[in-house]
Design a protein around this motif. Structure first.
Motif, PDB file in Angstrom:
ATOM      1  N   VAL A 263       0.833  -1.209   0.000  1.00  0.00           N
ATOM      2  CA  VAL A 263       0.000   0.000   0.000  1.00  0.00           C
ATOM      3  C   VAL A 263       0.867   1.258   0.000  1.00  0.00           C
ATOM      4  O   VAL A 263       0.569   2.229  -0.714  1.00  0.00           O
ATOM      5  N   LEU A 264       1.925   1.265   0.787  1.00  0.00           N
ATOM      6  CA  LEU A 264       2.811   2.433   0.810  1.00  0.00           C
ATOM      7  C   LEU A 264       3.427   2.679  -0.559  1.00  0.00           C
ATOM      8  O   LEU A 264       3.531   3.829  -1.011  1.00  0.00           O
ATOM      9  N   VAL A 265       3.831   1.618  -1.242  1.00  0.00           N
ATOM     10  CA  VAL A 265       4.374   1.761  -2.601  1.00  0.00           C
ATOM     11  C   VAL A 265       3.285   2.240  -3.558  1.00  0.00           C
ATOM     12  O   VAL A 265       3.519   3.124  -4.393  1.00  0.00           O
ATOM     13  N   ALA A 266       2.077   1.666  -3.420  1.00  0.00           N
ATOM     14  CA  ALA A 266       0.975   2.041  -4.314  1.00  0.00           C
ATOM     15  C   ALA A 266       0.604   3.507  -4.168  1.00  0.00           C
ATOM     16  O   ALA A 266       0.319   4.189  -5.162  1.00  0.00           O
ATOM     17  N   VAL A 267       0.609   4.013  -2.948  1.00  0.00           N
ATOM     18  CA  VAL A 267       0.259   5.420  -2.717  1.00  0.00           C
ATOM     19  C   VAL A 267       1.272   6.331  -3.396  1.00  0.00           C
ATOM     20  O   VAL A 267       0.905   7.360  -3.990  1.00  0.00           O
TER      21      VAL A 267
END
Length: 554
Positions: A263-267
């Motif tokens: 999720v952190l990468v996706a954001v």
């Protein structure tokens, strides 16, 4: 003391009529919460009284044994469940009175000021990590408090945290529900783990989408669907791989950690349109009025230390300590020692009960964990937080006392609900209800998820539901010519959808956000989602019982 043997059809010799009567306490509880809008403690006490009357008058349970069952359930409500909740809330309030809770909110918003992303990271991912280690309401209490620290309104924080606490539950508490299911059914643990790991990912995929909708309505879906998709697919895939090919005990730990990273990468890559707390939509009926001020906790002014000194590590320290303490408790050297020295097991006095086939009930044996209890580990974590934050024993005791005062109605609610569950289970009411549903023959595949849902709605625990209905599911499946593994695993996988409506979990969420007495309001926000997800999941399970998706059954 005369032995009491349960009756499956005590009402006019009819299993169906007996099942209808058995459902009265539970349906009345939901009506009082959702329609009459009674406080949870009052509804729970009335439902308990109904169940005791039915146990004695219809199921012919001796009065003394009905009384003993009530007391056993009430104690189970206090220890371990309330012991977990009280210490979790106490630990949270230690961070509140020192000002570190406000700092945590600032740090969370520095990662993303978007409440939709916060709901995924905190309620879905971090909540799953806590579920894997603790369970029994602690993930809901802590994630709801963290969402409030980030600026989310109390009702919404409670609703989001309860709904997020579905996907990880089947493998929660180091896979306790699946391990229990294997022990009561005699089915292979790895095979059950594989089957559950081919069901729960389909729940996990949908949950992040529902969370962003709860936070920001249709706009939330439109602007953050890609991040929600990454979160759901990553979590589900990690659950599948871990439960099928690695180890069932660490399924949720792996899924939570991997999903946080994804999720952190996706954001960073997807950069969803930013929505600050002030411009987030309020889907109808979600925000609600502010909670009542109980006046029991006096918050000290937040420290004026330089921001550099109020570090991210300091703000996260209580949660890192929790993870550390629970991880140490699972070490190969520590876990066996706690298992050998951390529990008292004894036959509950005043009970001598066998089921309809003459087999003694396991619920008569009470296991009182002390050193190894989740609540004790949370208490230890709180003591470590006291030392790190330099909180005096006198102040810590004051906060603990205020926590008990604030939770007084929650304590009554949880004790009464667990007493209700034990009376229904030990008198035979739950068994009458379950066997009536199991008599559907080939259509049992459509009713199996409902049985699991009812079990968790009654007990508030997927582990307890598996202990209660796991063997029934396997036996009924065998009689109907269905897969025992499929139906047994379904009890656990579908049961998680009832947890958000369990009165004890509603009480936990309400207490965490300062809404004691308004559990019915939270219940009404969630019942549609719970039943809707159950309906979809039922179709999925039915297809798994046919040639369409039968290839998924190991």
């Amino acid at each position: 003391m005369a032995q009491f043997q349960q009756l499956l059809d005590p009402a006019a010799g009819s299993l169906v009529f007996s099942a209808v009567l058995a459902a009265v306490p539970l349906t009345s509880l939901f009506v009082m919460l959702g329609i009459l809008k009674w406080p949870a403690y009052r509804a729970a006490l009335v439902s308990l009284a109904m169940s005791v009357v039915l146990a004695v008058a219809v199921w012919r349970m001796p009065v003394l044994q009905a009384t003993s069952a009530t007391l056993e359930g009430a104690l189970y409500g206090v220890f371990p469940i309330l012991w977990i909740l009280i210490n979790a809330i106490w630990l949270y309030r230690l961070t509140e009175v020192t000002g570190w809770f406000a700092v945590l909110g600032d740090k969370i918003r520095s990662i993303s000021d978007d409440q939709r992303i916060q709901a995924i990271l905190i309620a879905f991912c971090f909540g799953a990590l806590l579920e894997s280690l603790a369970g029994f309401g602690a993930p809901v209490a802590i994630s709801a408090a963290m969402l409030m620290a980030a600026g989310m309104k109390p009702v919404k924080a409670a609703v989001v945290s309860l709904l997020a606490n579905t996907a990880p539950v089947a493998f929660g508490a180091m896979a306790a529900p699946i391990i229990t299911l294997s022990s009561v059914t005699g089915l292979d643990l790895h095979t059950l783990s594989q089957m559950a790991g081919r069901q729960t990912p389909f729940v996990a995929v949908f949950v992040p989408f529902i969370l962003v909708f709860l936070v920001d309505g249709r706009r939330g879906l439109r602007e953050t669907w890609a991040v929600a998709l990454v979160a759901g697919v990553t979590f589900g895939l990690a659950q599948f791989v871990t439960s099928n090919f690695i180890a069932v005990e660490i399924t949720d730990i792996v899924a939570a950690v991997v999903t946080v990273a994804a999720v952190l990468v996706a954001v960073r890559i997807l950069k969803p349109a930013s929505s600050t707390p002030t411009d987030i939509e309020e889907p109808e009926g979600i925000s609600g009025p502010p909670p009542r001020d109980t006046g029991t906790t006096v918050v000290r002014p937040v420290s004026t230390e330089a921001p550099a000194k109020r570090s991210t590590l300091g703000a996260l320290a209580p949660y890192l300590i929790i993870i550390g303490v629970f991880s140490i408790s699972q070490l190969p050297v520590v876990k066996p020692w706690l298992a050998a020295h951390g529990s008292w097991i004894f036959h509950w006095p005043g009970l001598d009960i066998v089921d309809a086939t003459g087999k003694p009930l396991s619920a008569q044996t009470f296991k009182l964990d002390h050193l190894k209890a989740t609540g004790t580990l949370l208490l230890l974590s709180g003591l470590l937080v006291m030392g790190m934050y330099r909180i005096s024993p006198r102040e810590a005791v004051r906060v603990y006392r205020d926590t008990l005062v604030t939770l007084r109605y929650t304590i009554v609610t949880v004790s009464a609900v667990l007493a209700l569950a034990f009376v229904m289970n030990l008198s035979g009411q739950t068994q009458s209800l379950g066997f009536a549903l199991a008599s559907a023959g080939g259509l049992f595949a459509l009713l199996s998820p409902l049985i699991g849902w009812i079990g968790v709605a009654i007990t508030g625990s997927d582990t307890s539901s598996n202990s209660l209905f796991g063997l029934l599911q396997a036996t009924a499946a065998d009689q109907a010519g269905l897969s025992q593994v499929l139906m047994a695993a379904t009890n656990s996988s579908a049961g998680v959808l009832g947890k958000m409506l369990s009165p004890q979990n509603l009480a936990v969420a309400a207490a965490a956000v300062g809404m004691v007495g308004r559990e019915g309001e939270i219940f009404r926000k969630l019942i549609g989602w719970s039943l809707g997800m159950l309906a979809v999941f039922t179709v999925f399970v039915y297809l798994q019982s046919t040639d369409v998706l039968g290839w998924m059954v190991p």
